[in-house]
Design an enzyme around this catalytic site. Structure first.
Site, PDB file in Angstrom:
ATOM      1  N   HIS A   1      -8.002  -0.266  -6.672  1.00 14.80           N
ATOM      2  CA  HIS A   1      -7.250  -0.853  -5.553  1.00 14.80           C
ATOM      3  C   HIS A   1      -5.819  -0.370  -5.625  1.00 14.80           C
ATOM      4  O   HIS A   1      -5.249  -0.279  -6.727  1.00 14.80           O
ATOM      5  CB  HIS A   1      -7.267  -2.386  -5.610  1.00 14.80           C
ATOM      6  CG  HIS A   1      -8.653  -2.932  -5.529  1.00 14.80           C
ATOM      7  ND1 HIS A   1      -9.341  -3.030  -4.345  1.00 14.80           N
ATOM      8  CD2 HIS A   1      -9.502  -3.349  -6.501  1.00 14.80           C
ATOM      9  CE1 HIS A   1     -10.551  -3.512  -4.588  1.00 14.80           C
ATOM     10  NE2 HIS A   1     -10.682  -3.697  -5.887  1.00 14.80           N
TER      11      HIS A   1
ATOM     12  N   TYR B   1       0.800  -1.235   0.000  1.00 11.86           N
ATOM     13  CA  TYR B   1       0.000   0.000   0.000  1.00 11.86           C
ATOM     14  C   TYR B   1       0.832   1.285   0.000  1.00 11.86           C
ATOM     15  O   TYR B   1       0.256   2.366   0.041  1.00 11.86           O
ATOM     16  CB  TYR B   1      -0.937  -0.003   1.223  1.00 11.86           C
ATOM     17  CG  TYR B   1      -1.842  -1.219   1.269  1.00 11.86           C
ATOM     18  CD1 TYR B   1      -2.729  -1.489   0.221  1.00 11.86           C
ATOM     19  CD2 TYR B   1      -1.793  -2.108   2.333  1.00 11.86           C
ATOM     20  CE1 TYR B   1      -3.540  -2.613   0.251  1.00 11.86           C
ATOM     21  CE2 TYR B   1      -2.611  -3.236   2.375  1.00 11.86           C
ATOM     22  CZ  TYR B   1      -3.478  -3.479   1.329  1.00 11.86           C
ATOM     23  OH  TYR B   1      -4.291  -4.591   1.349  1.00 11.86           O
TER      24      TYR B   1
HETATM   25  C1  DQA Z   1      -7.299  -3.128  -1.273  1.00 10.38           C
HETATM   26  C2  DQA Z   1      -7.144  -4.620  -1.566  1.00 10.38           C
HETATM   27  C3  DQA Z   1      -8.058  -5.443  -0.684  1.00 10.38           C
HETATM   28  O1  DQA Z   1      -7.912  -6.821  -0.958  1.00 10.38           O
HETATM   29  C4  DQA Z   1      -7.731  -5.208   0.769  1.00 10.38           C
HETATM   30  O2  DQA Z   1      -8.631  -5.922   1.591  1.00 10.38           O
HETATM   31  C5  DQA Z   1      -7.660  -3.773   1.150  1.00 10.38           C
HETATM   32  C6  DQA Z   1      -7.091  -2.818   0.192  1.00 10.38           C
HETATM   33  C7  DQA Z   1      -6.302  -2.278  -2.085  1.00 10.38           C
HETATM   34  O3  DQA Z   1      -6.496  -1.064  -2.144  1.00 10.38           O
HETATM   35  O4  DQA Z   1      -5.326  -2.811  -2.602  1.00 10.38           O
HETATM   36  O5  DQA Z   1      -7.975  -3.408   2.286  1.00 10.38           O
HETATM   37  O6  DQA Z   1      -8.612  -2.734  -1.663  1.00 10.38           O
END
Ligand code: DQA
Length: 149
Positions: free
Chosen positions: A100, A22
């Site tokens: 995402h 992230y």
């Molecule tokens: C997410 C990916 C999801 O699988 C995860 O549960 C998240 C973040 C992303 O931004 O990569 O909390 O949505």
């Protein structure tokens, strides 16, 4: 043009979550970048985050009543199992762009499936904060296209 950016469960913790997936940007950093690009593109962008599924559904309902032009959504883990959020999104005819930060397809199998996939105009993943910015560009283009035709 009004665009709503929705962040779901645990996304208020961006900046503290695994940087490998992230990065280090906080949610406030992401919202500031999205809003700055919105200004450049002539879109008014509101950002909303909640960890409560019912509150997220209510915000999606309100966006419908307000006649929002497009929705960008990163629902976090809800993406993979929340039929409640899916059904709320299904009320909309406005374009929905799923984003995402991480490349969900390169991660655990449960992240490979999105219950919103059929509803989304498109999905963008794996580009960190840029996923949101690409999503915003796609949303603006989709709204402009719909207004033309
Ligand atoms: C997410 C990916 C999801 O699988 C995860 O549960 C998240 C973040 C992303 O931004 O990569 O909390 O949505």
């Amino acid at each position: 043009m009004k665009i709503l950016t929705l962040h779901g469960i645990n996304l208020n913790m961006f900046g503290k979550r695994d940087p490998k997936h992230y990065g280090t940007a906080t949610l406030a950093d992401i919202d500031a970048s999205v809003q700055a690009l919105g200004k450049e593109l002539g879109a008014e962008v509101e950002c909303y985050q909640t960890n409560c599924e019912g509150e997220m559904a209510a915000r999606i309902h309100q966006a419908y009543l307000d006649g929002i032009d497009a929705i960008i959504i990163n629902a976090g883990a809800w993406t993979h199992y929340s039929y409640g959020i899916r059904d709320a999104l299904a009320i909309h005819t406005a374009p929905i762009i799923e984003v995402h930060m991480s490349n969900v397809h390169a991660r655990e199998e449960f992240r490979h499936y999105s219950v919103f996939g059929q509803l989304a105009k498109g999905q963008i993943c794996g580009f960190g904060v840029e996923s949101y910015l690409l999503g915003l560009r796609a949303a603006v283009a989709a709204v402009q296209e719909a207004k033309k035709g």
